[in-house]
Write an enzyme that holds these catalytic residues in place. Structure first.
Site, PDB file in Angstrom:
ATOM      1  N   ASP A  11       0.795  -1.251   0.000  1.00 40.04           N
ATOM      2  CA  ASP A  11       0.000   0.000   0.000  1.00 40.04           C
ATOM      3  C   ASP A  11       0.824   1.297   0.000  1.00 40.04           C
ATOM      4  O   ASP A  11       0.533   2.222   0.784  1.00 40.04           O
ATOM      5  CB  ASP A  11      -0.966   0.019   1.204  1.00 40.04           C
ATOM      6  N   LYS A 109      -6.989  -4.981  -3.094  1.00 40.51           N
ATOM      7  CA  LYS A 109      -7.748  -5.536  -1.967  1.00 40.51           C
ATOM      8  C   LYS A 109      -8.664  -4.467  -1.385  1.00 40.51           C
ATOM      9  O   LYS A 109      -8.484  -3.284  -1.664  1.00 40.51           O
ATOM     10  CB  LYS A 109      -6.782  -6.042  -0.895  1.00 40.51           C
ATOM     11  N   CYS A 154      -1.925  -2.536   7.589  1.00 43.97           N
ATOM     12  CA  CYS A 154      -1.838  -3.486   6.482  1.00 43.97           C
ATOM     13  C   CYS A 154      -0.551  -4.302   6.483  1.00 43.97           C
ATOM     14  O   CYS A 154      -0.556  -5.472   6.112  1.00 43.97           O
ATOM     15  CB  CYS A 154      -2.080  -2.774   5.163  1.00 43.97           C
TER      16      CYS A 154
END
Ligand code: VGL
Ligand code: ZN
Length: 209
Positions: A11, A109, A154
């Site tokens: 990310d 995701k 994450c």
């Protein structure tokens, strides 16, 4: 690194940078280091948080709620966030300084509007997998190295699922940055990761000036 190791870049997106919608302090600072670390890996996979508008992890989807408050989503405690990483938006793009040429796969995701997915492996309710485990297993990967954002969300959840799926897992800590809300959540999660068999390292193990 040999062919049983993979680098996972989690990310590294505009919205998680100081100017973004869900800023992670110094989130943009890790990019040069990640570019350098990539040179040591043959197999590099990136993830991208990729939410539809109105995603249930957004505080704006729950009238009266503010970011960082929590709600129950499909049986899990969900921290609410400012709207971020909306599919196709500039905020969802990978940082322009990130060298994407060596990245063989970009896995998206958080696309199910009803449930969040911090982990690159599966959603938070642990009901739907992303396919990452299958990709890694098919490639013969045994050890994953994690960098990116945010350390305590994450990166952490991907790391813990990595351990559960049988990988050796290393977080390269100085190539991550965290949100640390509530205060102390970084240290607590890193301790839990270490106690579960995870390795926390620094990039000087891999990068030699
Ligand atoms: C993340 C909060 C919400 C992350 C993603 O990438 O750590 N954190 N969505
Ligand atoms: Zn998100």
């Amino acid at each position: 690194m040999g062919n049983k190791e993979a680098l996972l870049i989690i990310d590294v997106q505009n919205d998680f940078c100081p100017e973004g919608a869900l800023p992670v302090p110094e989130g943009d600072r890790i990019v040069p280091l990640i570019n350098q670390l990539m040179q040591g890996f043959d197999i590099i996979i990136a993830t991208q948080d990729w939410h539809p508008p109105g995603h249930k992890s957004f505080a704006s989807a729950h009238p009266g709620k503010e970011p960082f408050e929590t709600v129950d989503l499909q049986g899990t405690v969900q921290v609410l966030w400012s709207d971020h990483c909306v599919q196709g938006s500039r905020g969802a793009q990978l940082l322009s300084g990130l060298d994407t040429k060596p990245i063989r796969m970009i896995l998206r995701k958080g696309m199910n509007p009803e449930v969040d997915s911090y982990s690159g492996f599966r959603d938070n309710s642990k009901t739907t997998i992303t396919g990452l485990d299958g990709c890694l297993k098919a490639l013969g990967i045994e050890h994953i190295y994690l960098v990116g954002l945010a350390t305590d969300f994450c990166v952490y959840f991907t790391a813990m699922d990595g351990l559960e799926n049988g990988y050796k897992v290393t977080i390269i800590l100085d190539a991550t940055r965290g949100i640390n809300v509530p205060e102390g959540s970084m240290e607590e999660k890193l301790t839990r990761f270490r106690n579960s068999g995870g390795i926390v390292a620094n990039s000087d193990w891999f990068v030699h000036p």
